[in-house]
Design a protein around this motif. Structure first.
Motif, short mmCIF file in Angstrom:
data_model
loop_
_atom_site.label_atom_id
_atom_site.label_comp_id
_atom_site.label_asym_id
_atom_site.label_seq_id
_atom_site.Cartn_x
_atom_site.Cartn_y
_atom_site.Cartn_z
N TYR A 37 0.83 -1.33 0.05
CA TYR A 37 0.04 0.20 0.01
C TYR A 37 1.14 1.34 -0.05
CZ TYR A 37 -3.92 -3.25 0.88
OH TYR A 37 -4.87 -4.08 0.55
N ILE A 38 1.60 1.20 -1.02
CA ILE A 38 2.39 2.65 -1.08
C ILE A 38 1.63 3.86 -1.36
CG2 ILE A 38 4.25 3.63 -2.82
CD1 ILE A 38 5.20 1.29 -0.94
N LYS A 63 10.90 -1.66 4.17
CA LYS A 63 10.66 -2.30 2.63
C LYS A 63 10.11 -1.62 1.81
CE LYS A 63 11.63 -7.08 3.89
NZ LYS A 63 11.05 -8.58 3.56
N ALA A 64 9.18 -0.54 2.22
CA ALA A 64 8.34 0.55 1.25
C ALA A 64 9.20 1.73 1.12
CB ALA A 64 7.01 0.57 2.01
N TRP A 65 10.19 1.99 1.94
CA TRP A 65 10.93 3.05 1.82
C TRP A 65 11.54 3.45 0.71
CZ3 TRP A 65 16.21 4.33 1.18
CH2 TRP A 65 16.47 5.60 1.61
N LEU A 68 8.94 5.18 -1.81
CA LEU A 68 8.32 6.34 -1.19
C LEU A 68 9.32 7.37 -1.22
CD1 LEU A 68 5.95 4.63 1.47
CD2 LEU A 68 5.29 6.39 -0.45
N ALA A 69 10.58 7.12 -1.13
CA ALA A 69 11.58 8.01 -1.00
C ALA A 69 11.87 8.57 -2.30
CB ALA A 69 13.08 7.74 -0.30
N ARG A 78 11.00 8.43 6.30
CA ARG A 78 12.00 7.70 7.24
C ARG A 78 11.61 6.30 7.14
NH1 ARG A 78 16.01 11.34 8.00
NH2 ARG A 78 15.47 13.05 9.20
N PRO A 79 12.68 5.35 7.04
CA PRO A 79 12.28 4.01 7.18
C PRO A 79 12.29 3.52 8.61
CG PRO A 79 14.86 4.16 6.45
CD PRO A 79 14.06 5.72 6.52
#
Length: 288
Positions: A37-38, A63-65, A68-69, A78-79
């Motif tokens: 769910y990005i 793992k989504a960072w 999104l970054a 921030r992860p």
């Protein structure tokens, strides 16, 4: 019941201080997102940016960072620790508490996923955070079996359920204004009940009804944008009930602009993000 309209919103929205810096307009944290769910995290963070927050920090599973970054320029991304499933883990709690310590408001829930571990983490954040908390989506689901935790929050929590989420939360399949008010009173919370005419119920029994918006807004990402807008306004120092009313009306009006320009069929939450600033020009410190 108070009707939300342009005049009502004009009385809420402040002019900006010409001597301000980014800290003047609030520091907020969005605890959102997962590998699956990005988009939810993206729209929450960008809703807050477009609504005028000084500093937006998106705390998202490591793992989504990377995605999104790359997608986000304005928010700080921030992860935080996550499990093999890509969902935020209990190890993220101390990291999140350190972030929230400096925050004026925190949004919890958009795209976090639904597991026992996620729910435990959310409950711990509600218990320990000292700032204004907004619960959306999976944040609401997490407290459905632990509603008493809402009464322990430092400030009345804002919940933003649609009808199905409120049914899981309360056991009421088709809630009306009176039932929303009773729930808000019992759990000392603010309920932003999303629907055709969105209702905002306050702990003191006050209830507000919104008339902006259209069916074209019923698309993934729209509610996440609203949650980010609401958190932004809370972080800017607007009282939570007023912030809920203002975010609801402005969100609906952005949807109306998008529908008028692009149709209810073809409009997207990205279009609403793009058009929202045109509604905020009236609150400039002066004409440009």
């Amino acid at each position: 019941m108070t009707e939300i309209n342009q005049k009502f919103i004009d009385e809420i929205m402040p002019r900006r201080d010409p001597e301000a810096d980014k800290n003047t307009f609030g520091r907020i944290v969005c605890v959102c997102g997962s590998v699956g769910y990005i988009g939810a995290a993206y729209f929450a963070a960008m809703g807050a940016v477009r609504m005028g927050s000084g500093v937006v920090t998106l705390a998202t599973p490591e793992k989504a960072w990377p995605v999104l970054a790359t997608k986000l320029n304005e928010p700080v991304v921030r992860p935080v620790p996550c499990g093999a499933d890509g969902l935020i883990s209990s190890e993220a709690l101390p990291v999140l508490l350190a972030m929230i310590e400096r925050a004026d408001a925190v949004l919890i829930g958009c795209g976090l996923g639904r597991t026992y571990a996620v729910a435990e983490l959310i409950i711990s954040l509600i218990e320990k955070a000292g700032c204004q908390i907004i619960l959306d989506a999976d944040g609401i689901n997490a407290v459905s079996a632990h509603k008493d935790i809402l009464q322990q929050a430092a400030k009345p929590v804002v919940l933003t359920p649609h009808a199905r989420e409120f049914a899981r939360l309360s056991g009421i399949e088709q809630a009306n204004a009176g039932e929303l008010t009773l729930f808000a009173r019992k759990y000392n919370c603010i309920v932003l009940f999303k629907g055709h005419h969105t209702l905002v119920a306050a702990p003191d029994g006050a209830i507000f009804r919104n008339h902006s918006g259209n069916p074209g807004m019923a698309k993934g990402g729209s509610g996440d944008m609203l949650a980010g807008m609401l958190t932004s306004l809370c972080g800017q120092g607007i009282p939570a009930v007023q912030a809920a009313c203002a975010a609801t009306w402005l969100h609906g009006r952005a949807g109306d602009l998008a529908a008028n320009a692009l149709s209810e069929y073809g409009m997207t939450p990205s279009d609403m993000l793009r058009l929202l600033p045109t509604l905020l020009k009236r609150y400039n410190t002066r004409e440009w």
